[in-house]
Design a protein around this motif. Structure first.
Motif, PDB file in Angstrom:
ATOM      1  N   VAL A  48       0.852  -1.187   0.000  1.00  0.00           N
ATOM      2  CA  VAL A  48       0.000   0.000   0.000  1.00  0.00           C
ATOM      3  C   VAL A  48       0.892   1.242   0.000  1.00  0.00           C
ATOM      4  CG1 VAL A  48      -1.872  -1.147   1.215  1.00  0.00           C
ATOM      5  CG2 VAL A  48      -0.101   0.020   2.522  1.00  0.00           C
ATOM      6  N   ASP A  49       0.335   2.356  -0.466  1.00  0.00           N
ATOM      7  CA  ASP A  49       1.081   3.601  -0.510  1.00  0.00           C
ATOM      8  C   ASP A  49       0.348   4.660   0.297  1.00  0.00           C
ATOM      9  OD1 ASP A  49      -1.079   4.221  -2.080  1.00  0.00           O
ATOM     10  OD2 ASP A  49       0.055   4.296  -3.961  1.00  0.00           O
ATOM     11  N   THR A  50       0.850   5.891   0.214  1.00  0.00           N
ATOM     12  CA  THR A  50       0.264   6.993   0.984  1.00  0.00           C
ATOM     13  C   THR A  50      -1.218   7.173   0.680  1.00  0.00           C
ATOM     14  OG1 THR A  50       2.366   8.157   1.160  1.00  0.00           O
ATOM     15  CG2 THR A  50       0.376   9.480   1.373  1.00  0.00           C
ATOM     16  N   ALA A  51      -1.584   7.099  -0.602  1.00  0.00           N
ATOM     17  CA  ALA A  51      -2.979   7.317  -0.994  1.00  0.00           C
ATOM     18  C   ALA A  51      -3.906   6.290  -0.348  1.00  0.00           C
ATOM     19  CB  ALA A  51      -3.098   7.268  -2.517  1.00  0.00           C
ATOM     20  N   HIS A  52      -3.463   5.018  -0.306  1.00  0.00           N
ATOM     21  CA  HIS A  52      -4.300   3.974   0.291  1.00  0.00           C
ATOM     22  C   HIS A  52      -4.492   4.214   1.787  1.00  0.00           C
ATOM     23  CE1 HIS A  52      -3.005   1.700  -3.380  1.00  0.00           C
ATOM     24  NE2 HIS A  52      -4.262   1.308  -3.324  1.00  0.00           N
ATOM     25  N   VAL A  53      -3.412   4.563   2.485  1.00  0.00           N
ATOM     26  CA  VAL A  53      -3.500   4.780   3.934  1.00  0.00           C
ATOM     27  C   VAL A  53      -4.388   5.980   4.234  1.00  0.00           C
ATOM     28  CG1 VAL A  53      -2.198   5.260   6.031  1.00  0.00           C
ATOM     29  CG2 VAL A  53      -1.243   3.720   4.316  1.00  0.00           C
ATOM     30  N   ASN A  54      -4.197   7.066   3.486  1.00  0.00           N
ATOM     31  CA  ASN A  54      -5.026   8.258   3.698  1.00  0.00           C
ATOM     32  C   ASN A  54      -6.504   7.965   3.449  1.00  0.00           C
ATOM     33  OD1 ASN A  54      -3.052  10.068   4.486  1.00  0.00           O
ATOM     34  ND2 ASN A  54      -2.544  10.672   2.405  1.00  0.00           N
ATOM     35  N   LEU A  86      -0.490  -1.039  10.835  1.00  0.00           N
ATOM     36  CA  LEU A  86      -0.162  -1.597   9.528  1.00  0.00           C
ATOM     37  C   LEU A  86       1.311  -1.979   9.512  1.00  0.00           C
ATOM     38  CD1 LEU A  86      -1.321  -2.199   6.713  1.00  0.00           C
ATOM     39  CD2 LEU A  86      -0.589   0.088   6.013  1.00  0.00           C
ATOM     40  N   SER A  87       1.588  -3.252   9.274  1.00  0.00           N
ATOM     41  CA  SER A  87       2.965  -3.747   9.285  1.00  0.00           C
ATOM     42  C   SER A  87       3.787  -3.119   8.169  1.00  0.00           C
ATOM     43  CB  SER A  87       2.968  -5.278   9.130  1.00  0.00           C
ATOM     44  OG  SER A  87       4.282  -5.754   8.908  1.00  0.00           O
ATOM     45  N   SER A  88       5.069  -2.889   8.451  1.00  0.00           N
ATOM     46  CA  SER A  88       5.973  -2.339   7.439  1.00  0.00           C
ATOM     47  C   SER A  88       6.129  -3.277   6.249  1.00  0.00           C
ATOM     48  CB  SER A  88       7.348  -2.050   8.058  1.00  0.00           C
ATOM     49  OG  SER A  88       7.916  -3.239   8.593  1.00  0.00           O
ATOM     50  N   ASP A  89       5.786  -4.557   6.418  1.00  0.00           N
ATOM     51  CA  ASP A  89       5.864  -5.521   5.314  1.00  0.00           C
ATOM     52  C   ASP A  89       4.891  -5.185   4.189  1.00  0.00           C
ATOM     53  OD1 ASP A  89       7.756  -6.948   6.734  1.00  0.00           O
ATOM     54  OD2 ASP A  89       6.291  -8.298   7.624  1.00  0.00           O
ATOM     55  N   LEU A 124      -1.831   4.559  16.954  1.00  0.00           N
ATOM     56  CA  LEU A 124      -1.337   4.440  15.590  1.00  0.00           C
ATOM     57  C   LEU A 124      -0.062   3.611  15.557  1.00  0.00           C
ATOM     58  CD1 LEU A 124      -1.778   8.155  14.419  1.00  0.00           C
ATOM     59  CD2 LEU A 124      -3.325   6.235  13.986  1.00  0.00           C
ATOM     60  N   GLY A 125      -0.080   2.540  14.801  1.00  0.00           N
ATOM     61  CA  GLY A 125       1.093   1.705  14.593  1.00  0.00           C
ATOM     62  C   GLY A 125       1.401   1.640  13.114  1.00  0.00           C
ATOM     63  N   LEU A 126       2.149   2.623  12.633  1.00  0.00           N
ATOM     64  CA  LEU A 126       2.427   2.744  11.204  1.00  0.00           C
ATOM     65  C   LEU A 126       3.899   3.025  10.975  1.00  0.00           C
ATOM     66  CD1 LEU A 126      -0.508   5.078  10.108  1.00  0.00           C
ATOM     67  CD2 LEU A 126      -0.274   2.670   9.522  1.00  0.00           C
ATOM     68  N   PHE A 127       4.451   2.424   9.935  1.00  0.00           N
ATOM     69  CA  PHE A 127       5.800   2.769   9.491  1.00  0.00           C
ATOM     70  C   PHE A 127       5.664   3.966   8.577  1.00  0.00           C
ATOM     71  CE2 PHE A 127       9.709   2.112   6.958  1.00  0.00           C
ATOM     72  CZ  PHE A 127      10.609   2.070   8.005  1.00  0.00           C
ATOM     73  N   ALA A 128       5.394   5.139   9.182  1.00  0.00           N
ATOM     74  CA  ALA A 128       5.039   6.322   8.404  1.00  0.00           C
ATOM     75  C   ALA A 128       5.279   7.571   9.232  1.00  0.00           C
ATOM     76  CB  ALA A 128       3.575   6.248   7.982  1.00  0.00           C
ATOM     77  N   VAL A 129       5.237   8.705   8.550  1.00  0.00           N
ATOM     78  CA  VAL A 129       5.230  10.010   9.207  1.00  0.00           C
ATOM     79  C   VAL A 129       3.799  10.521   9.190  1.00  0.00           C
ATOM     80  CG1 VAL A 129       6.028  12.402   9.102  1.00  0.00           C
ATOM     81  CG2 VAL A 129       7.615  10.547   8.562  1.00  0.00           C
ATOM     82  N   LEU A 178       1.575   6.157  20.029  1.00  0.00           N
ATOM     83  CA  LEU A 178       2.225   6.272  18.726  1.00  0.00           C
ATOM     84  C   LEU A 178       3.318   5.231  18.559  1.00  0.00           C
ATOM     85  CD1 LEU A 178       2.731  10.121  18.250  1.00  0.00           C
ATOM     86  CD2 LEU A 178       1.027   8.668  17.152  1.00  0.00           C
ATOM     87  N   ALA A 179       3.300   4.551  17.413  1.00  0.00           N
ATOM     88  CA  ALA A 179       4.425   3.723  16.987  1.00  0.00           C
ATOM     89  C   ALA A 179       4.811   4.201  15.590  1.00  0.00           C
ATOM     90  CB  ALA A 179       4.044   2.247  16.972  1.00  0.00           C
ATOM     91  N   CYS A 180       4.951   5.521  15.473  1.00  0.00           N
ATOM     92  CA  CYS A 180       5.255   6.142  14.189  1.00  0.00           C
ATOM     93  C   CYS A 180       5.755   7.548  14.466  1.00  0.00           C
ATOM     94  CB  CYS A 180       4.020   6.185  13.293  1.00  0.00           C
ATOM     95  SG  CYS A 180       2.587   6.952  14.079  1.00  0.00           S
TER      96      CYS A 180
END
Length: 203
Positions: free
Chosen positions: A2-8, A26-29, A50-55, A72-74
Motif C-alpha cells: 500500500v502507498d500513501t494514498a491507500h493509507v489516507n 499496519l505492518s511495514s511488510d 497508531l502503529g504505522l511505518f510512516a510520518v 504512537l508507533a510512528c
C-alpha cells in the motif's frame, strides 16, 4: 503493498464513522515507500493508537477536541490538542530528536528508542516514564515542575560519555514508590583501560 494514498483513504473512511476509539496498525511488510500520512479529524475520539511505518502529519485546521490519550508507533510532526496521556514507542519521532511541548499533558511514556537530544516542556505533567538508548547526547532538558512520579533509564552506546578512564553505560532514576522511601539513582560505568588503572594504583 500500500502507498500513501491507500493509507489516507482508509483513515478518511474511518473518520467518517466518528469512532470514540481508533486503533490503526499496519505492518511495514505491507508498505512500499515510507509514506507521509495526513491525519483527518476525529471529532469524538478520546483515544487514538497508531502503529504505522510512516510520518503522520496534522494538516492546518484539523483538531481533536475529545482526544485524551495518544499511543504512537510512528513519527508525527506536531499534535497537542488537550492531550492528557501520550505514549511513544520505540520508533523514530522527528528523526533522532525527542521533542514534546504540551500545556495539558499529565502522563508521558517513552518506550526504548534511540535519541540524540531530549526536550520536554510539560508544566502540569505528573508522571514521566522514559527508556532511551543514546549514541551521542547533545541536550537533555525536561521542564516539568509538578512531576510526582519519575522512571528514567538511559543506556549510552559507543562511549558517548566518558569521565577520565571511566565510560558511562547506564543511568537509572526512580522516584520512591511509597511514602517514606528514598528515590533511587543508579549509575553503571566501566573502566576503559583497566590495566592502566591497576598500574597507576600500584605506584
Amino acid at each position: 503493498m500500500v502507498d500513501t494514498a491507500h493509507v489516507n483513504s482508509l483513515l478518511r473512511a474511518a473518520a467518517r464513522l466518528e469512532p470514540e476509539e481508533l486503533i490503526f496498525s499496519l505492518s511495514s511488510d505491507f508498505i512500499g515507500d515510507y509514506p507521509v500520512v495526513d491525519l483527518p479529524c476525529f471529532h469524538r475520539a478520546t483515544s487514538i493508537q497508531l502503529g504505522l511505518f510512516a510520518v503522520i502529519r496534522v494538516p492546518a485546521g484539523v483538531e481533536f477536541p475529545a482526544l485524551e490519550t495518544l499511543y504512537l508507533a510512528c513519527s508525527i510532526d506536531a499534535l497537542d490538542s488537550g492531550l492528557r496521556v501520550l505514549h511513544l514507542s520505540s520508533t523514530e519521532l522527528n528523526g533522532d530528536h525527542l521533542r514534546v511541548n504540551s500545556a495539558s499533558l499529565l502522563e508521558l511514556v517513552v518506550g526504548s528508542r534511540w535519541t540524540r537530544s531530549v526536550n520536554v516542556v510539560a508544566p502540569v505533567l505528573k508522571q514521566l516514564t522514559m527508556s532511551l538508548t543514546a549514541s551521542k547526547i547533545s541536550v537533555v532538558s525536561v521542564l516539568a515542575p509538578l512531576v510526582e512520579k519519575v522512571s528514567w533509564k538511559c543506556c549510552y552506546m559507543n562511549g558517548c560519555i566518558t569521565f577520565g578512564l571511566w565510560l558511562l553505560e547506564q543511568v537509572t532514576l526512580q522516584t520512591a514508590e511509597r511514602q517514606g522511601q528514598l528515590p533511587m539513582l543508579h549509575i553503571r560505568a566501566h573502566c576503559v583501560r583497566p590495566l592502566n588503572l591497576l598500574q597507576a594504583l600500584s605506584k
